[in-house]
Motif scaffolding. Structure first.
Motif, PDB file in Angstrom:
ATOM      1  N   VAL A  30       0.857  -1.175   0.000  1.00 23.32           N
ATOM      2  CA  VAL A  30       0.000   0.000   0.000  1.00 23.32           C
ATOM      3  C   VAL A  30       0.900   1.234   0.000  1.00 23.32           C
ATOM      4  CG1 VAL A  30      -2.009  -1.077   1.066  1.00 23.32           C
ATOM      5  CG2 VAL A  30      -0.240  -0.135   2.523  1.00 23.32           C
ATOM      6  N   MET A  31       0.406   2.302  -0.605  1.00 22.60           N
ATOM      7  CA  MET A  31       1.206   3.508  -0.813  1.00 22.60           C
ATOM      8  C   MET A  31       0.742   4.653   0.080  1.00 22.60           C
ATOM      9  SD  MET A  31       3.344   2.740  -3.345  1.00 22.60           S
ATOM     10  CE  MET A  31       3.926   4.374  -3.773  1.00 22.60           C
ATOM     11  N   SER A  32       1.696   5.540   0.387  1.00 24.94           N
ATOM     12  CA  SER A  32       1.418   6.773   1.112  1.00 24.94           C
ATOM     13  C   SER A  32       2.425   7.815   0.651  1.00 24.94           C
ATOM     14  CB  SER A  32       1.551   6.534   2.617  1.00 24.94           C
ATOM     15  OG  SER A  32       1.308   7.720   3.340  1.00 24.94           O
ATOM     16  N   GLU A  33       2.015   9.075   0.713  1.00 33.49           N
ATOM     17  CA  GLU A  33       2.917  10.160   0.324  1.00 33.49           C
ATOM     18  C   GLU A  33       2.997  11.179   1.457  1.00 33.49           C
ATOM     19  OE1 GLU A  33       3.801  13.181  -3.405  1.00 33.49           O
ATOM     20  OE2 GLU A  33       2.091  11.834  -3.501  1.00 33.49           O
ATOM     21  N   ALA A  34       4.212  11.545   1.841  1.00 33.12           N
ATOM     22  CA  ALA A  34       4.432  12.548   2.879  1.00 33.12           C
ATOM     23  C   ALA A  34       4.195  13.939   2.289  1.00 33.12           C
ATOM     24  CB  ALA A  34       5.860  12.438   3.421  1.00 33.12           C
ATOM     25  N   LYS A  35       4.084  14.917   3.160  1.00 35.75           N
ATOM     26  CA  LYS A  35       3.868  16.298   2.718  1.00 35.75           C
ATOM     27  C   LYS A  35       4.967  16.773   1.784  1.00 35.75           C
ATOM     28  CE  LYS A  35       1.245  17.689   6.756  1.00 35.75           C
ATOM     29  NZ  LYS A  35       1.169  18.569   7.925  1.00 35.75           N
ATOM     30  N   SER A  36       6.186  16.256   1.950  1.00 33.59           N
ATOM     31  CA  SER A  36       7.327  16.666   1.128  1.00 33.59           C
ATOM     32  C   SER A  36       7.254  16.118  -0.293  1.00 33.59           C
ATOM     33  CB  SER A  36       8.621  16.178   1.765  1.00 33.59           C
ATOM     34  OG  SER A  36       8.675  14.758   1.699  1.00 33.59           O
ATOM     35  N   GLY A  37       6.397  15.126  -0.520  1.00 32.77           N
ATOM     36  CA  GLY A  37       6.322  14.476  -1.825  1.00 32.77           C
ATOM     37  C   GLY A  37       7.017  13.121  -1.847  1.00 32.77           C
ATOM     38  N   THR A  38       7.750  12.792  -0.789  1.00 34.04           N
ATOM     39  CA  THR A  38       8.377  11.475  -0.703  1.00 34.04           C
ATOM     40  C   THR A  38       7.278  10.433  -0.558  1.00 34.04           C
ATOM     41  OG1 THR A  38      10.364  12.357   0.325  1.00 34.04           O
ATOM     42  CG2 THR A  38       9.949  10.007   0.630  1.00 34.04           C
ATOM     43  N   ARG A  39       7.409   9.347  -1.289  1.00 32.73           N
ATOM     44  CA  ARG A  39       6.426   8.270  -1.247  1.00 32.73           C
ATOM     45  C   ARG A  39       7.014   7.043  -0.574  1.00 32.73           C
ATOM     46  NH1 ARG A  39       3.877   8.695  -7.347  1.00 32.73           N
ATOM     47  NH2 ARG A  39       2.890  10.715  -6.991  1.00 32.73           N
ATOM     48  N   ALA A  40       6.141   6.305   0.100  1.00 34.69           N
ATOM     49  CA  ALA A  40       6.547   5.046   0.728  1.00 34.69           C
ATOM     50  C   ALA A  40       5.538   3.980   0.355  1.00 34.69           C
ATOM     51  CB  ALA A  40       6.619   5.197   2.234  1.00 34.69           C
ATOM     52  N   GLU A  41       6.050   2.785   0.100  1.00 29.40           N
ATOM     53  CA  GLU A  41       5.202   1.624  -0.103  1.00 29.40           C
ATOM     54  C   GLU A  41       5.485   0.670   1.046  1.00 29.40           C
ATOM     55  OE1 GLU A  41       4.404  -2.158  -3.097  1.00 29.40           O
ATOM     56  OE2 GLU A  41       5.873  -0.635  -3.670  1.00 29.40           O
ATOM     57  N   LEU A  42       4.438   0.246   1.746  1.00 35.38           N
ATOM     58  CA  LEU A  42       4.559  -0.718   2.834  1.00 35.38           C
ATOM     59  C   LEU A  42       4.043  -2.052   2.318  1.00 35.38           C
ATOM     60  CD1 LEU A  42       5.285  -1.138   5.835  1.00 35.38           C
ATOM     61  CD2 LEU A  42       2.903  -0.582   6.374  1.00 35.38           C
ATOM     62  N   SER A  43       4.909  -3.065   2.350  1.00 33.50           N
ATOM     63  CA  SER A  43       4.582  -4.377   1.796  1.00 33.50           C
ATOM     64  C   SER A  43       4.738  -5.466   2.847  1.00 33.50           C
ATOM     65  CB  SER A  43       5.507  -4.669   0.609  1.00 33.50           C
ATOM     66  OG  SER A  43       5.325  -5.993   0.158  1.00 33.50           O
ATOM     67  N   THR A  44       3.804  -6.422   2.825  1.00 32.77           N
ATOM     68  CA  THR A  44       3.881  -7.593   3.705  1.00 32.77           C
ATOM     69  C   THR A  44       4.105  -8.858   2.886  1.00 32.77           C
ATOM     70  OG1 THR A  44       1.480  -7.853   3.665  1.00 32.77           O
ATOM     71  CG2 THR A  44       2.405  -6.562   5.476  1.00 32.77           C
ATOM     72  N   ALA A  45       4.478  -8.717   1.624  1.00 41.89           N
ATOM     73  CA  ALA A  45       4.689  -9.868   0.731  1.00 41.89           C
ATOM     74  C   ALA A  45       5.776 -10.781   1.291  1.00 41.89           C
ATOM     75  CB  ALA A  45       5.068  -9.391  -0.670  1.00 41.89           C
ATOM     76  N   GLY A  46       5.573 -12.080   1.136  1.00 44.24           N
ATOM     77  CA  GLY A  46       6.570 -13.059   1.557  1.00 44.24           C
ATOM     78  C   GLY A  46       6.758 -13.127   3.062  1.00 44.24           C
ATOM     79  N   ASN A  47       5.709 -12.763   3.821  1.00 49.46           N
ATOM     80  CA  ASN A  47       5.771 -12.750   5.289  1.00 49.46           C
ATOM     81  C   ASN A  47       6.889 -11.862   5.822  1.00 49.46           C
ATOM     82  OD1 ASN A  47       3.555 -14.462   5.662  1.00 49.46           O
ATOM     83  ND2 ASN A  47       4.839 -16.247   5.286  1.00 49.46           N
ATOM     84  N   MET A  48       7.254 -10.840   5.051  1.00 53.48           N
ATOM     85  CA  MET A  48       8.255  -9.864   5.477  1.00 53.48           C
ATOM     86  C   MET A  48       7.599  -8.485   5.466  1.00 53.48           C
ATOM     87  SD  MET A  48      11.607 -11.294   3.386  1.00 53.48           S
ATOM     88  CE  MET A  48      12.057  -9.666   2.994  1.00 53.48           C
ATOM     89  N   LEU A  49       7.982  -7.651   6.378  1.00 53.88           N
ATOM     90  CA  LEU A  49       7.476  -6.290   6.433  1.00 53.88           C
ATOM     91  C   LEU A  49       8.561  -5.378   5.875  1.00 53.88           C
ATOM     92  CD1 LEU A  49       4.991  -4.730   7.355  1.00 53.88           C
ATOM     93  CD2 LEU A  49       6.002  -4.555   9.616  1.00 53.88           C
ATOM     94  N   MET A  50       8.276  -4.786   4.716  1.00 54.07           N
ATOM     95  CA  MET A  50       9.251  -3.957   4.010  1.00 54.07           C
ATOM     96  C   MET A  50       8.637  -2.596   3.686  1.00 54.07           C
ATOM     97  SD  MET A  50      11.981  -5.959   3.375  1.00 54.07           S
ATOM     98  CE  MET A  50      12.799  -5.120   2.031  1.00 54.07           C
ATOM     99  N   ALA A  51       9.498  -1.581   3.622  1.00 53.76           N
ATOM    100  CA  ALA A  51       9.095  -0.255   3.171  1.00 53.76           C
ATOM    101  C   ALA A  51      10.059   0.174   2.066  1.00 53.76           C
ATOM    102  CB  ALA A  51       9.123   0.738   4.319  1.00 53.76           C
ATOM    103  N   TYR A  52       9.502   0.735   1.004  1.00 52.11           N
ATOM    104  CA  TYR A  52      10.285   1.180  -0.146  1.00 52.11           C
ATOM    105  C   TYR A  52      10.038   2.669  -0.335  1.00 52.11           C
ATOM    106  CZ  TYR A  52      10.319  -3.831  -1.033  1.00 52.11           C
ATOM    107  OH  TYR A  52      10.474  -5.189  -0.900  1.00 52.11           O
TER     108      TYR A  52
END
Length: 124
Positions: A30-52
């Protein structure tokens, strides 16, 4: 004819500017964008918690030296999860966590020399 070409050119330019604002997850998260314009994707794929992390224009943002923490909310249950850099633009959770559909999450990321940014998510 000139008016038709001008209208068509303006329509295409408008569509291209809107396309830049589209947030498409690259890792099934799932995606989110900070006020600065930086975007983050939070993923739980493969039973791992990752942020991109990416820029508003979808360019990878280096996470080397980043400090990050995720607060997971499941009803009245609250959990803090530390993240560590794990690749060019990714962060990986350290420790156990409970991230399920409907969980709400707040990710705080501090990149070297930058102010802390916040991202809000609801997991699907």
């Amino acid at each position: 004819m000139k008016n038709v070409l001008l209208s068509l050119t303006l329509a295409v330019a408008t569509c291209l500017s809107w396309a830049d604002g589209v947030m498409t997850p690259a890792h099934g998260g799932v995606m989110s964008e900070a006020k600065s314009g930086t975007r983050a994707e939070l993923s739980t794929a493969g039973n791992m918690l990752m942020a991109y992390l990416t820029s508003h224009s979808n360019e990878a943002i280096a996470t080397k030296g980043a400090v990050a923490e995720l607060t997971l909310l499941n009803g009245t249950e609250k959990q803090e999860v530390k993240f560590m850099p794990s690749g060019a633009n990714s962060l990986m959770a350290q420790g156990k966590y409970k991230a399920v559909a409907g969980s709400k999450a707040l990710l705080k990321v501090t990149l070297p020399g930058k102010a802390t940014e916040q991202f809000r998510f609801e997991l699907k």
